[in-house]
Design a protein around this motif. Structure first.
Motif, mmCIF file in Angstrom:
data_model
loop_
_atom_site.group_PDB
_atom_site.id
_atom_site.type_symbol
_atom_site.label_atom_id
_atom_site.label_comp_id
_atom_site.label_asym_id
_atom_site.label_seq_id
_atom_site.Cartn_x
_atom_site.Cartn_y
_atom_site.Cartn_z
ATOM 1 N N THR A 99 1.400 1.173 5.022
ATOM 2 C CA THR A 99 1.748 -0.223 5.273
ATOM 3 C C THR A 99 2.454 -0.821 4.061
ATOM 4 O O THR A 99 2.148 -0.486 2.915
ATOM 5 C CB THR A 99 0.499 -1.058 5.588
ATOM 6 O OG1 THR A 99 -0.450 -0.914 4.528
ATOM 7 C CG2 THR A 99 -0.128 -0.608 6.897
ATOM 8 N N ASP A 100 3.413 -1.710 4.325
ATOM 9 C CA ASP A 100 4.098 -2.403 3.238
ATOM 10 C C ASP A 100 3.434 -3.757 2.984
ATOM 11 O O ASP A 100 2.377 -4.073 3.557
ATOM 12 C CB ASP A 100 5.595 -2.549 3.535
ATOM 13 C CG ASP A 100 5.875 -3.349 4.801
ATOM 14 O OD1 ASP A 100 4.954 -4.043 5.285
ATOM 15 O OD2 ASP A 100 7.010 -3.283 5.312
ATOM 16 N N ALA A 101 4.054 -4.591 2.139
ATOM 17 C CA ALA A 101 3.461 -5.879 1.773
ATOM 18 C C ALA A 101 3.302 -6.806 2.974
ATOM 19 O O ALA A 101 2.435 -7.692 2.989
ATOM 20 C CB ALA A 101 4.318 -6.552 0.699
ATOM 21 N N ARG B 250 5.464 1.848 7.602
ATOM 22 C CA ARG B 250 6.697 2.455 7.114
ATOM 23 C C ARG B 250 6.489 3.947 6.938
ATOM 24 O O ARG B 250 5.390 4.412 6.596
ATOM 25 C CB ARG B 250 7.146 1.819 5.797
ATOM 26 C CG ARG B 250 7.241 0.300 5.836
ATOM 27 C CD ARG B 250 8.146 -0.245 4.762
ATOM 28 N NE ARG B 250 9.551 -0.026 5.074
ATOM 29 C CZ ARG B 250 10.284 -0.836 5.826
ATOM 30 N NH1 ARG B 250 9.741 -1.911 6.375
ATOM 31 N NH2 ARG B 250 11.557 -0.580 6.037
ATOM 32 N N TYR C 296 6.365 7.262 5.195
ATOM 33 C CA TYR C 296 6.237 7.811 3.840
ATOM 34 C C TYR C 296 6.784 9.238 3.807
ATOM 35 O O TYR C 296 7.430 9.638 2.851
ATOM 36 C CB TYR C 296 4.768 7.790 3.417
ATOM 37 C CG TYR C 296 4.501 8.362 2.050
ATOM 38 C CD1 TYR C 296 4.603 7.562 0.907
ATOM 39 C CD2 TYR C 296 4.128 9.696 1.878
ATOM 40 C CE1 TYR C 296 4.355 8.076 -0.350
ATOM 41 C CE2 TYR C 296 3.879 10.220 0.618
ATOM 42 C CZ TYR C 296 3.993 9.407 -0.492
ATOM 43 O OH TYR C 296 3.741 9.929 -1.742
ATOM 44 N N ASP D 297 8.212 5.205 -5.939
ATOM 45 C CA ASP D 297 7.437 4.526 -4.896
ATOM 46 C C ASP D 297 6.045 5.148 -4.792
ATOM 47 O O ASP D 297 5.851 6.148 -4.121
ATOM 48 C CB ASP D 297 8.172 4.634 -3.563
ATOM 49 C CG ASP D 297 7.432 3.924 -2.438
ATOM 50 O OD1 ASP D 297 6.588 3.069 -2.755
ATOM 51 O OD2 ASP D 297 7.717 4.233 -1.276
ATOM 52 N N ARG E 297 1.691 4.182 -4.603
ATOM 53 C CA ARG E 297 0.577 3.235 -4.552
ATOM 54 C C ARG E 297 -0.724 4.024 -4.549
ATOM 55 O O ARG E 297 -0.799 5.138 -4.033
ATOM 56 C CB ARG E 297 0.647 2.380 -3.284
ATOM 57 C CG ARG E 297 1.775 1.362 -3.266
ATOM 58 C CD ARG E 297 1.900 0.714 -1.889
ATOM 59 N NE ARG E 297 0.651 0.099 -1.453
ATOM 60 C CZ ARG E 297 0.462 -0.344 -0.213
ATOM 61 N NH1 ARG E 297 1.417 -0.252 0.692
ATOM 62 N NH2 ARG E 297 -0.692 -0.897 0.122
#
Length: 424
Positions: free
Chosen positions: A30-32, A37, A39, A131, A133
């Motif tokens: 998940t994005d902001a 999305r 990966y 990219d 997280r």
């Protein structure tokens, strides 16, 4: 593997669109804004005999792993950067690049966690390496497992290697197409011959060739069968076995049978293990080979010398191999003492590596017998992320220079973490 060629992403998308359906394994994050999305997407265009599991969904709060048969046009749209609906997920995939890298790989060639018995072409599109997280611990329910890290979950889902910290995925897309016109099911190396068990869907006009520095021999293929090359003087170092037609190779093997440090090529059977050892020793110690007379035990300096070499091998592309039972100054084959069983000696080596290196590389020890002497070869896979030797509270990084393992420079350490963020 041939050098990568650049192909147009639109052309690759058209190839995928032409398939009625494909097998896809998607890693979604998940994005902001809370949108799903892509990966990583791995697509098999035609691989019914490759075990990738059935349809499944692993769902976590911010991460999802989805395996499905999808229409070719759905994946083609994603390749072009268009959103697509896949079950409950509205998936967005940025088209970051206009070109993809195309690589041709021979049968049983390991590359970024994937091995197939037949040759294949792979197209890859890289993701922005910055990219990254930290998704924390992924807690599963009764239908899917829990993982300590996101990378371990990716490894398990894509490669069927649970908790393998050596597998990282830096591609946004990976599209795999089998090439099964002609391929080697098994290659048997005996003292005086080489036998090829040949399979294939299109064997017309195929030529088998065994080439070595002193010459070459050719056989005209007459269908799926076993073919023999007589070798009165045995297999020579740097020999190449290749099936080709019209100037294009279909499958090949280069000897030694497998690169240093990689998983063993299961299609190659050595009826004379001594020959493999001689080929490994042919060029002496160097960037990918280290020899040790014995397994280090009490002396911490000797143990560290061995472990820093493992760390250097694990941090470089292609890895390396350590041979125990070989004099390192003159490469004399002395063999290991047999006061312990071979299993105990292999466990001792692996335990040292696991307790002192971070992350511990997935080493592959094996026994080679030579004139009744026991040699243990430890293949160290490498190139996926930096590997460090732990000295108390300090982490030490090493690189291989010739036949020596030396401290990595600050620049080399920084480059390793830049290419593989979130490691160690």
């Amino acid at each position: 593997m041939t050098a990568s060629e650049q192909v147009d992403v639109d052309g690759l998308a058209e190839l995928v669109r032409g398939c009625e359906d494909v097998r896809a394994r998607l890693v979604l994050v998940t994005d902001a804004e809370g949108q799903w999305r892509l990966y990583h997407g791995e697509v098999l265009l035609d691989a019914p005999d490759l075990d990738t599991g059935g349809e499944e969904t692993w769902l976590y709060p911010a991460v999802a792993f989805v395996a499905r048969r999808l229409r070719g046009w759905v994946v083609a749209d994603l390749l072009r950067g268009k959103p697509a609906n896949i079950d409950r997920f509205r998936v967005f995939a940025d088209q970051q690049w206009t070109h993809a890298a195309a690589d041709d790989l021979h049968g049983n060639q390991a590359w970024t966690g994937r091995t197939t018995p037949w040759p294949r072409t792979e197209w890859t599109i890289r993701r922005d390496s910055t990219d990254y997280r930290n998704y924390g611990v992924l807690v599963g329910d009764t239908s899917h497992p829990s993982f300590l890290t996101f990378d371990q979950a990716v490894s398990s889902f894509l490669c069927r290697r649970p908790h393998d910290s050596r597998i990282t995925v830096d591609q946004l897309w990976r599209v795999i197409q089998p090439r099964r016109g002609a391929w080697f099911r098994k290659v048997t190396v005996a003292p005086d011959r080489l036998t090829v068990d040949l399979e294939g869907d299109d064997l017309d006009d195929v030529v088998l060739e065994l080439s070595e520095p002193a010459g070459s021999w050719r056989l005209q293929v007459e269908g799926a069968d076993s073919y023999d090359f007589d070798l009165p003087e045995g297999l020579r170092a740097e020999s190449l076995l290749i099936a080709h037609r019209g100037g294009k190779w279909l499958d090949m093997r280069h000897f030694p049978a497998a690169p240093y440090g990689s998983a063993r090529d299961t299609s190659v059977v050595w009826e004379q293990p001594e020959l493999e050892l001689e080929l490994l020793l042919a060029d002496g110690e160097g960037p990918r080979l280290e020899c040790k007379r014995e397994i280090p035990k009490g002396d911490p300096r000797t143990r560290k010398k061995m472990l820093k070499t493992v760390a250097a091998f694990a941090s470089q592309p292609g890895g390396g191999t350590i041979l125990f039972g070989i004099e390192d100054d003159n490469l004399e084959i002395v063999g290991l003492a047999e006061d312990q069983s071979a299993d105990e000696q292999q466990r001792q080596i692996v335990d040292m590596i696991r307790k002192n290196l971070e992350p511990a590389p997935a080493c592959h020890p094996r026994v080679i017998k030579h004139n009744y002497k026991r040699i243990i070869a430890v293949d160290v896979p490498g190139g996926n992320q930096p590997c460090a030797y732990r000295e108390g509270e300090r982490l030490e990084f090493y690189v291989r220079r010739g036949s020596s393992s030396i401290f990595a420079s600050y620049r080399e350490i920084e480059e390793g973490f830049r290419l593989h963020p979130g490691t160690v």
